[in-house]
Design a protein around this motif. Structure first.
Motif, PDB file in Angstrom:
ATOM      1  N   GLY A  19      48.925   2.814  -4.439  1.00  0.00           N
ATOM      2  CA  GLY A  19      48.933   4.054  -5.204  1.00  0.00           C
ATOM      3  C   GLY A  19      49.997   4.056  -6.288  1.00  0.00           C
ATOM      4  O   GLY A  19      49.763   4.528  -7.412  1.00  0.00           O
ATOM      5  N   TYR A  67      43.771   9.168 -14.841  1.00  0.00           N
ATOM      6  CA  TYR A  67      44.422   9.036 -13.535  1.00  0.00           C
ATOM      7  C   TYR A  67      43.415   9.137 -12.390  1.00  0.00           C
ATOM      8  O   TYR A  67      43.520   8.386 -11.416  1.00  0.00           O
ATOM      9  CB  TYR A  67      45.526  10.079 -13.373  1.00  0.00           C
ATOM     10  N   LYS A  71      42.784   6.116  -9.857  1.00  0.00           N
ATOM     11  CA  LYS A  71      43.084   6.375  -8.447  1.00  0.00           C
ATOM     12  C   LYS A  71      41.879   6.056  -7.567  1.00  0.00           C
ATOM     13  O   LYS A  71      42.021   5.413  -6.525  1.00  0.00           O
ATOM     14  CB  LYS A  71      43.505   7.818  -8.232  1.00  0.00           C
TER      15      LYS A  71
END
Length: 92
Positions: A19, A67, A71
């Motif tokens: 992450g 993002y 992700k």
């Protein structure tokens, strides 16, 4: 402790590291995309009064989209790699 809980616990450090790496990658991608869609090198910050609302909200929406996509790709890729190494899927 059940097998599912053990797998999730074992995946936690792996997921945390992937992450963090994904966040760095997403930031770099967003900077490149912003440079292509704007005449400025840096995206506006919400507290910078010289940017109009439209530009500020466009930058925020674009950053959020980048993002989210990164992700999702990092999470799925990490889960697949974890399953290959351990034989267990970390999300079930």
């Amino acid at each position: 402790m059940s097998s599912s809980k053990t797998v999730k616990l074992a995946y936690r450090p792996f997921g945390l590291i992937s992450g963090m790496a994904g966040g760095l990658v997403a930031g770099a991608i967003f900077k490149q995309v912003w440079r292509r869609v704007s005449d400025k090198d840096d995206a506006p910050d919400a507290l910078q009064s010289e940017y109009p609302w439209r530009e500020l909200l466009l930058a925020a929406a674009l950053q959020g989209a980048v993002y989210a996509v990164v992700k999702a790709a990092v999470d799925r890729g990490g889960a697949i790699a974890f399953e290959r190494w351990t034989g267990e899927w970390p999300g079930d």
